[in-house]
Motif scaffolding. Structure first.
Motif, PDB file in Angstrom:
ATOM      1  N   SER A  19       5.035  -0.591   3.806  1.00 11.43           N
ATOM      2  CA  SER A  19       6.386  -0.949   3.447  1.00 11.43           C
ATOM      3  C   SER A  19       7.005  -1.916   4.442  1.00 11.43           C
ATOM      4  O   SER A  19       7.801  -2.781   4.077  1.00 11.43           O
ATOM      5  CB  SER A  19       7.258   0.306   3.333  1.00 11.43           C
ATOM      6  OG  SER A  19       7.260   1.001   4.548  1.00 11.43           O
ATOM      7  N   LYS A  47       7.662   5.218  -6.328  1.00 13.32           N
ATOM      8  CA  LYS A  47       6.805   6.373  -6.054  1.00 13.32           C
ATOM      9  C   LYS A  47       7.514   7.651  -6.468  1.00 13.32           C
ATOM     10  O   LYS A  47       8.647   7.882  -6.086  1.00 13.32           O
ATOM     11  CB  LYS A  47       6.474   6.393  -4.561  1.00 13.32           C
ATOM     12  CG  LYS A  47       5.515   7.492  -4.158  1.00 13.32           C
ATOM     13  CD  LYS A  47       5.202   7.369  -2.683  1.00 13.32           C
ATOM     14  CE  LYS A  47       4.254   8.442  -2.216  1.00 13.32           C
ATOM     15  NZ  LYS A  47       3.935   8.312  -0.797  1.00 13.32           N
ATOM     16  N   TYR A 116      -2.797   5.354  -1.269  1.00 12.96           N
ATOM     17  CA  TYR A 116      -1.938   4.388  -0.598  1.00 12.96           C
ATOM     18  C   TYR A 116      -1.279   3.402  -1.559  1.00 12.96           C
ATOM     19  O   TYR A 116      -0.590   2.485  -1.137  1.00 12.96           O
ATOM     20  CB  TYR A 116      -2.743   3.603   0.449  1.00 12.96           C
ATOM     21  CG  TYR A 116      -4.001   2.957  -0.096  1.00 12.96           C
ATOM     22  CD1 TYR A 116      -3.954   1.734  -0.760  1.00 12.96           C
ATOM     23  CD2 TYR A 116      -5.231   3.578   0.049  1.00 12.96           C
ATOM     24  CE1 TYR A 116      -5.106   1.147  -1.260  1.00 12.96           C
ATOM     25  CE2 TYR A 116      -6.380   2.998  -0.448  1.00 12.96           C
ATOM     26  CZ  TYR A 116      -6.320   1.785  -1.103  1.00 12.96           C
ATOM     27  OH  TYR A 116      -7.462   1.216  -1.600  1.00 12.96           O
ATOM     28  N   CYS A 117      -1.501   3.585  -2.859  1.00 12.93           N
ATOM     29  CA  CYS A 117      -0.994   2.668  -3.886  1.00 12.93           C
ATOM     30  C   CYS A 117       0.207   3.310  -4.581  1.00 12.93           C
ATOM     31  O   CYS A 117       0.056   4.224  -5.397  1.00 12.93           O
ATOM     32  CB  CYS A 117      -2.105   2.370  -4.884  1.00 12.93           C
ATOM     33  SG  CYS A 117      -1.580   1.564  -6.408  1.00 12.93           S
ATOM     34  N   GLU A 118       1.409   2.863  -4.253  1.00 17.90           N
ATOM     35  CA  GLU A 118       2.617   3.463  -4.821  1.00 17.90           C
ATOM     36  C   GLU A 118       2.691   3.342  -6.343  1.00 17.90           C
ATOM     37  O   GLU A 118       3.080   4.291  -7.024  1.00 17.90           O
ATOM     38  CB  GLU A 118       3.854   2.875  -4.159  1.00 17.90           C
ATOM     39  CG  GLU A 118       4.008   3.294  -2.700  1.00 17.90           C
ATOM     40  CD  GLU A 118       5.339   2.870  -2.117  1.00 17.90           C
ATOM     41  OE1 GLU A 118       6.189   2.374  -2.881  1.00 17.90           O
ATOM     42  OE2 GLU A 118       5.523   3.041  -0.898  1.00 17.90           O
ATOM     43  N   THR A 158      -2.334  14.917  -2.256  1.00 15.73           N
ATOM     44  CA  THR A 158      -1.590  14.064  -3.189  1.00 15.73           C
ATOM     45  C   THR A 158      -1.621  14.638  -4.596  1.00 15.73           C
ATOM     46  O   THR A 158      -0.589  14.695  -5.281  1.00 15.73           O
ATOM     47  CB  THR A 158      -2.179  12.641  -3.191  1.00 15.73           C
ATOM     48  OG1 THR A 158      -2.068  12.078  -1.880  1.00 15.73           O
ATOM     49  CG2 THR A 158      -1.438  11.750  -4.178  1.00 15.73           C
TER      50      THR A 158
END
Length: 224
Positions: A19, A47, A116-118, A158
């Protein structure tokens, strides 16, 4: 549309710095580079928190009037579609999954994603809703994690946080990514009809294409 495209080794646990570097539109994470679209491109595709259903949708880049899915705009299982390559991967919950054991029985949606991929995380609750709504009709959604060894440990937490119910596979060696998604974009979905042929592909997650994805799935489920 928000799409992550890896152009080098995939990020690992240092993905939290993404970010802070987004303004440069070129992220360096563990030696890899990922190029996202900005949040302004799709403010709805953020997200999700606590598994909240996202308002965006899976879709490929398109011009006005074009279908959000390719290659078959009709929804019928076209003979022009390529046969889905077989593969076998370990499941997150144990055991293994072989694609050929489900071909000819189910309509299968392969979803390539990463922790790690929103945009991937925003898409997951929507895909889970589709899975729960249509699994009795023969829809199988399969999430394929493209996390490398550096971040693979985050996959379990996750999935627990998102509350996803469809099976999750681990492709840390990128064997299946090389077959279906060689550009390593994420999220990236491949729809396979009951004939075992690929009938649609989608890249990214936006708020303009969820209906197209659902329609394509429903057409595939009712196709003769």
């Amino acid at each position: 549309m928000r799409v992550w495209r890896a152009t080098g080794p995939r990020p690992g646990k240092r993905a939290a710095v993404l970010s802070a570097l987004c303004a440069a539109l070129a992220l360096a994470c563990g030696g890899g580079q990922v190029t996202p679209a900005t949040a302004a491109d799709d403010p709805a595709a953020g997200k999700p928190e606590g598994g909240q259903t996202g308002t965006g949708q899976i879709g490929a880049e398109q011009k006005d009037g074009e279908t959000a899915l390719s290659p078959d705009a009709t929804g019928a299982e076209s003979t022009a579609g390529a046969s889905a390559p077989d593969f076998e991967l370990d499941r997150l919950d144990g055991g293994s999954f072989r694609l050929s054991e489900r071909l000819g029985k189910d309509v299968i949606l392969l979803d390539f994603w990463a922790t790690y991929c929103e945009p991937c995380l925003a898409a997951m609750p929507h895909l889970d809703d589709l899975y729960r709504a249509h699994k009795a009709q023969g829809l199988l959604v399969v999430g394929i994690s493209i996390d490398g060894p550096e971040s693979s440990g985050e996959v379990q937490s996750t999935i627990q946080r998102l509350g996803v119910g469809f099976p999750i596979l681990l492709d840390s060696e990128s064997r299946v990514v090389a077959q279906y998604n060689p550009k390593v974009t994420a999220p990236y979905s491949v729809l396979i009809g009951r004939t075992g042929r690929v009938i649609g592909k989608q890249e990214g997650y936006t708020s303009a294409k969820a209906d197209a994805l659902q329609q394509k799935i429903e057409q595939a489920l009712t196709a003769k």
